[in-house]
Design an enzyme around this catalytic site. Structure first.
Site, PDB file in Angstrom:
ATOM      1  N   GLU A 116       0.668   3.684 -12.456  1.00  0.00           N
ATOM      2  CA  GLU A 116      -0.477   3.428 -11.593  1.00  0.00           C
ATOM      3  C   GLU A 116      -0.877   4.687 -10.830  1.00  0.00           C
ATOM      4  O   GLU A 116      -0.030   5.508 -10.466  1.00  0.00           O
ATOM      5  CB  GLU A 116      -0.160   2.295 -10.609  1.00  0.00           C
ATOM      6  CG  GLU A 116      -0.075   0.947 -11.301  1.00  0.00           C
ATOM      7  CD  GLU A 116       0.230  -0.209 -10.367  1.00  0.00           C
ATOM      8  OE1 GLU A 116      -0.211  -1.334 -10.679  1.00  0.00           O
ATOM      9  OE2 GLU A 116       0.911  -0.011  -9.346  1.00  0.00           O
ATOM     10  N   CYS A 129      -3.679   9.541  -5.387  1.00  0.00           N
ATOM     11  CA  CYS A 129      -2.225   9.422  -5.414  1.00  0.00           C
ATOM     12  C   CYS A 129      -1.792   9.260  -6.863  1.00  0.00           C
ATOM     13  O   CYS A 129      -2.174   8.290  -7.529  1.00  0.00           O
ATOM     14  CB  CYS A 129      -1.789   8.215  -4.577  1.00  0.00           C
ATOM     15  SG  CYS A 129      -0.011   7.910  -4.566  1.00  0.00           S
ATOM     16  N   CYS A 140      14.936   3.030  -3.587  1.00  0.00           N
ATOM     17  CA  CYS A 140      14.804   2.896  -2.138  1.00  0.00           C
ATOM     18  C   CYS A 140      14.504   1.431  -1.835  1.00  0.00           C
ATOM     19  O   CYS A 140      13.599   0.838  -2.419  1.00  0.00           O
ATOM     20  CB  CYS A 140      13.686   3.795  -1.626  1.00  0.00           C
ATOM     21  SG  CYS A 140      14.018   5.557  -1.906  1.00  0.00           S
ATOM     22  N   CYS A 143      10.961  -0.089  -1.098  1.00  0.00           N
ATOM     23  CA  CYS A 143       9.869   0.327  -1.972  1.00  0.00           C
ATOM     24  C   CYS A 143       9.790  -0.567  -3.207  1.00  0.00           C
ATOM     25  O   CYS A 143      10.757  -0.703  -3.952  1.00  0.00           O
ATOM     26  CB  CYS A 143      10.082   1.789  -2.395  1.00  0.00           C
ATOM     27  SG  CYS A 143       8.792   2.426  -3.474  1.00  0.00           S
TER      28      CYS A 143
END
Length: 392
Positions: A116, A129, A140, A143
């Protein structure tokens, strides 16, 4: 509330080999690599750099996707290029537009994998991004991307391709003969999508060389930010070989908490990370380092955490981005209360550091920080399964 994070063993990520017999993609090659490729098909060495300059401008300034439009090259040479090479981008599987204008692209790359990329428009800039890996090995615990297992590194072509796709979709390529438009819709690039960029260093470096090249996409190194969770040995290389701005996924002020939130801390702890960061602004001539700090209720958001944070980073030119936690199905955390975030920010600000609170963007399309995950992977798993994995 549990803050245990599943720890993934180290894995060796290999670059994808080109399909046997397939055409070589010119996207993502550095100038030197492109020159070698052209020489390999018979372009005279004395002409190679000139040809690179011509092709480079077509691909990265005009957005060309077909050799036939490259009218300053002889027709026979264009045919030869088309026979041996391609100008390929990732395929858009889905494109979602948020109420706030954020655009999220689900992109299919070689092997059928998906990543993505997210475009975030703001008044003074437009930030893209981009992802650097399919999935992520860091796990993590806050996340969502980290709940998707690492598949492979992206190639330089697949990283640069995300920029090309966004510019295609935004209609940003100039039109030959039209008045020059100085508006930059994609003005900034952040390596903050899926994956840990410094675990894919060579491809990320080569891709950023292409993105920064002044005769093509021409995005300044000061408008490129690489975000790392703290791969200490590669941070100095980032300064010398890329020279972009640096952001650190910090998120905790003690090793005990950071071990759980950002498991890579068990290998390179806070002290080791800060020691190398103190050299980074000097090495890369960067203005300051950004410390990213996700605000997790009753985990890392106390006044004591704020005071520890400013003591830890003392002497480092820095700003602190406070990120309200972006919740996702099955997440083991909650967003800190707004008053608590503001109190934390106030302590940091009074210590002399900029401490902006990031406005969540694209939450309605799961495009916010920490929410990226390929739709097919997300669709295969129930909320209960994701929650169970996050609980370890």
């Amino acid at each position: 509330m549990r803050v245990d994070a599943p720890i993934t063993q180290d894995v060796l990520t290999l670059p994808r080999k080109p399909d046997a017999g397939g055409k070589r993609n010119l996207v993502g090659l550095t100038r030197a690599q492109m020159a070698d490729a052209l020489v390999s098909i018979g372009t005279p060495e004395k002409q190679a750099n000139m040809r690179v300059g011509q092709i480079w401008q077509w691909i990265y300034h005009w957005g060309a996707q077909d050799f036939e439009v490259m009218t300053n090259l002889a027709k026979a040479y264009r045919a030869q290029l088309a026979e041996q090479f391609e100008i390929a981008r990732p395929e858009i599987v889905t494109r979602q537009v948020s109420e706030d204008g954020t655009r999220k692209y689900l992109l299919r790359i070689a092997g059928g994998h998906e990543v993505e990329a997210v475009y975030i428009p703001e008044e003074s800039r437009g930030t893209l991004c981009v992802s650097s890996q399919v999935g992520c090995t860091l796990t993590c615990s806050f996340c969502h991307t980290g709940t998707q297992k690492l598949v492979r590194n992206l190639t330089a072509a697949e990283i640069v391709g995300q920029v090309l796709v966004a510019r295609d979709d935004l209609g940003e390529w100039p039109v030959p003969g039209a008045p020059r438009d100085e508006t930059r819709l994609v003005s900034n690039v952040v390596l903050m999508g899926m994956g840990e960029p410094l675990y894919n260093f060579d491809n990320v470096r080569d891709a950023m060389k292409v993105v920064m090249d002044g005769e093509g996409l021409s995005i300044s190194r000061r408008r490129i930010t690489l975000s790392t969770s703290g791969v200490v040995p590669e941070i100095a290389r980032t300064a010398s070989e890329i020279g972009c701005l640096l952001a650190i996924s910090f998120h905790a002020t003690t090793d005990d908490v950071r071990d759980k939130l950002v498991p890579i801390n068990k290998r390179w702890n806070i002290k080791a990370l800060l020691d190398v960061l103190r050299e980074y602004p000097r090495l890369s001539n960067s203005e300051r380092i950004t410390f990213e700090y996700v605000m997790l209720k009753d985990v890392n958001d106390s006044d004591a955490d704020a005071r520890r944070l400013v003591k830890l980073i003392a002497g480092i030119p820095a700003k602190i981005n406070l990120i309200p936690f972006n919740e996702w199905p099955g997440a083991p955390y909650q967003r800190s209360d707004w008053a608590r975030i503001e109190a934390f920010s106030d302590i940091v600000h009074k210590a002399g550091y900029a401490s902006p609170i990031r406005t969540p963007r694209g939450e309605d399309i799961m495009a916010a920080c920490g929410q990226l995950k390929s739709a097919t992977e997300r669709g295969r798993r129930s909320r209960a399964e994701i929650a169970a994995e996050a609980e370890g």
